[in-house]
Design a protein around this motif. Structure first.
Motif, PDB file in Angstrom:
ATOM      1  N   ALA A 258       0.837  -1.207   0.000  1.00 68.78           N
ATOM      2  CA  ALA A 258       0.000   0.000   0.000  1.00 68.78           C
ATOM      3  C   ALA A 258       0.872   1.257   0.000  1.00 68.78           C
ATOM      4  O   ALA A 258       0.634   2.214  -0.754  1.00 68.78           O
ATOM      5  CB  ALA A 258      -0.933  -0.006   1.206  1.00 68.78           C
ATOM      6  N   VAL A 259       1.875   1.236   0.829  1.00 74.03           N
ATOM      7  CA  VAL A 259       2.753   2.393   0.976  1.00 74.03           C
ATOM      8  C   VAL A 259       3.586   2.611  -0.294  1.00 74.03           C
ATOM      9  O   VAL A 259       3.778   3.741  -0.759  1.00 74.03           O
ATOM     10  CB  VAL A 259       3.648   2.186   2.220  1.00 74.03           C
TER      11      VAL A 259
ATOM     12  N   ASN B 261      -3.735  14.994  -1.880  1.00 68.04           N
ATOM     13  CA  ASN B 261      -4.068  13.970  -0.891  1.00 68.04           C
ATOM     14  C   ASN B 261      -4.486  12.707  -1.619  1.00 68.04           C
ATOM     15  O   ASN B 261      -5.324  12.756  -2.516  1.00 68.04           O
ATOM     16  CB  ASN B 261      -5.200  14.434   0.022  1.00 68.04           C
ATOM     17  N   LEU B 262      -3.930  11.600  -1.180  1.00 64.34           N
ATOM     18  CA  LEU B 262      -4.087  10.345  -1.903  1.00 64.34           C
ATOM     19  C   LEU B 262      -4.377   9.218  -0.923  1.00 64.34           C
ATOM     20  O   LEU B 262      -3.759   9.134   0.135  1.00 64.34           O
ATOM     21  CB  LEU B 262      -2.760  10.046  -2.625  1.00 64.34           C
ATOM     22  N   GLN B 263      -5.346   8.372  -1.267  1.00 58.47           N
ATOM     23  CA  GLN B 263      -5.554   7.145  -0.485  1.00 58.47           C
ATOM     24  C   GLN B 263      -5.356   5.933  -1.384  1.00 58.47           C
ATOM     25  O   GLN B 263      -5.978   5.842  -2.440  1.00 58.47           O
ATOM     26  CB  GLN B 263      -6.965   7.101   0.101  1.00 58.47           C
ATOM     27  N   ILE B 264      -4.521   5.036  -0.917  1.00 60.59           N
ATOM     28  CA  ILE B 264      -4.311   3.766  -1.599  1.00 60.59           C
ATOM     29  C   ILE B 264      -4.977   2.667  -0.781  1.00 60.59           C
ATOM     30  O   ILE B 264      -4.792   2.619   0.441  1.00 60.59           O
ATOM     31  CB  ILE B 264      -2.797   3.447  -1.715  1.00 60.59           C
TER      32      ILE B 264
ATOM     33  N   TYR C  11      -2.595   6.566   3.555  1.00 59.16           N
ATOM     34  CA  TYR C  11      -2.915   7.970   3.283  1.00 59.16           C
ATOM     35  C   TYR C  11      -1.619   8.716   3.019  1.00 59.16           C
ATOM     36  O   TYR C  11      -0.753   8.764   3.901  1.00 59.16           O
ATOM     37  CB  TYR C  11      -3.601   8.616   4.492  1.00 59.16           C
ATOM     38  N   ALA C  12      -1.489   9.282   1.848  1.00 57.71           N
ATOM     39  CA  ALA C  12      -0.245   9.985   1.522  1.00 57.71           C
ATOM     40  C   ALA C  12      -0.549  11.400   1.068  1.00 57.71           C
ATOM     41  O   ALA C  12      -1.669  11.719   0.667  1.00 57.71           O
ATOM     42  CB  ALA C  12       0.519   9.248   0.440  1.00 57.71           C
TER      43      ALA C  12
ATOM     44  N   LYS D  59       0.912   9.811   5.745  1.00 59.93           N
ATOM     45  CA  LYS D  59       0.309  10.460   6.912  1.00 59.93           C
ATOM     46  C   LYS D  59      -0.288   9.456   7.879  1.00 59.93           C
ATOM     47  O   LYS D  59      -0.347   9.690   9.084  1.00 59.93           O
ATOM     48  CB  LYS D  59      -0.822  11.409   6.465  1.00 59.93           C
ATOM     49  N   LYS D  60      -0.800   8.347   7.356  1.00 57.56           N
ATOM     50  CA  LYS D  60      -1.559   7.444   8.210  1.00 57.56           C
ATOM     51  C   LYS D  60      -1.678   6.106   7.490  1.00 57.56           C
ATOM     52  O   LYS D  60      -1.695   6.051   6.262  1.00 57.56           O
ATOM     53  CB  LYS D  60      -2.972   8.027   8.408  1.00 57.56           C
TER      54      LYS D  60
END
Lengths: 118, 118, 118, 118
Positions: free
Chosen positions: C10-11, C85-88, C96-97, C113-114
């Motif tokens: 994910a990261v 802002n991006l969510q994978i 959350y990046a 971020k999370k």
């Protein structure tokens, strides 16, 4: 109705090459130590294309130095760092074009400098 | 709530570098004769960036040859031509990442190959 | 030997997307009037890619205004203008990046971020 | 010695715009669903630039469809997908230029179609 001639073609091809070079490479990470290899790779990407007689790409060392991030020690290639001289040969016409930073306008200016018919 | 750790950072940085390399250089005019200089310039653009321990960029010579336009004798760099090995060192963690063409999926695949804590 | 897990994936994917977005679009001609359509096109180029759950691209209007060339009334998209802002979502893990301009470092900073496991 | 005239300038600017557009956007992730917004953003990036009278960008829907990766459902913008019509107005001269895929040569061909003096 105006016929498209050799001179139009030479000048048009010069524009294509400068526009392409600019937008392909702007944004590339760069430091004073990679200027030589990057400018060489840029020249080669131009010289491959149709009707290019010669090209030289210079990247402004001082500007790169000034823009290098103090923490990370590199910056990105910007249009204003570039000085490009290009010759297009289309049939018997040579178009000499340039990309150079215009300080007054604060703009990376592309221009036709000279046209020769051989 | 999960804390972001060194390993996350190393892996994240690896992704950034591969995504950046890909989209900076895809589209560059290339021929079999410029492969070496272009791949070197690409490596240098990566090695400058934070936390990069090493990188190697290989461009598939056969694919370039096959794609070269018969009339104009060059082609453009495509993602599928690229084989990149990258090591990110973040504090004590090394992330090994790769970009390689996956023939089955017909896709330039980026992946994490290994993670080491020193 | 450490196994690559969902969280790594994910990261890693988050990094790829941010690096790609940045180097695809930096250099694009922009003015305050084209911010909305360009940021929308940028979002769409991200949302198409694997494992993207959501993305928002904001372009700093003030910075664009300040950078617009007085003569030609436009400028180029720069990394520092971007806030992304991006969510994978990879299997059951959400990363959350963010890409945001760090004024202190004068650097367009990408960060995780999370991380959530569902 | 040949003087650079309006016509040279119009034709040169046309070349710049097409070369720039091509190398800025080739490589962008695209699907049939994002064609409209991407081509609109591309047009806007051109219309901002000096001396552009009009531009239209068409992206070949069939080609995009054919190139979409079956697994991931998107592809990348390629030069051969593009059909661009551009008018440059420099003082009293209009240059009409085009980017269109030439099937015979398998090449995205840029050309000057017409020049008008008003």
């Amino acid at each position: 109705m105006i016929e498209i001639n050799e001179r139009d073609r030479a000048v048009f091809e010069a524009g294509i090459k400068l526009g392409a070079l600019y937008h392909q490479f702007v944004g590339t990470p760069i430091s004073t130590e990679t200027i030589d290899d990057l400018s060489r790779a840029m020249e080669q990407s131009v010289i491959l294309q149709p009707y290019v007689r010669s090209v030289s790409v210079m990247i402004d060392r001082e500007m790169v130095e000034k823009r290098e991030n103090p923490e990370f020690r590199y910056c990105e290639l910007e249009g204003r760092m570039l000085h490009v001289n290009l010759q297009i040969l289309y049939k018997n016409t040579i178009a000499y074009a340039e990309l150079a930073y215009d300080e007054g306008l604060d703009y990376p200016m592309m221009s036709i400098k000279k046209i020769e018919e051989m």
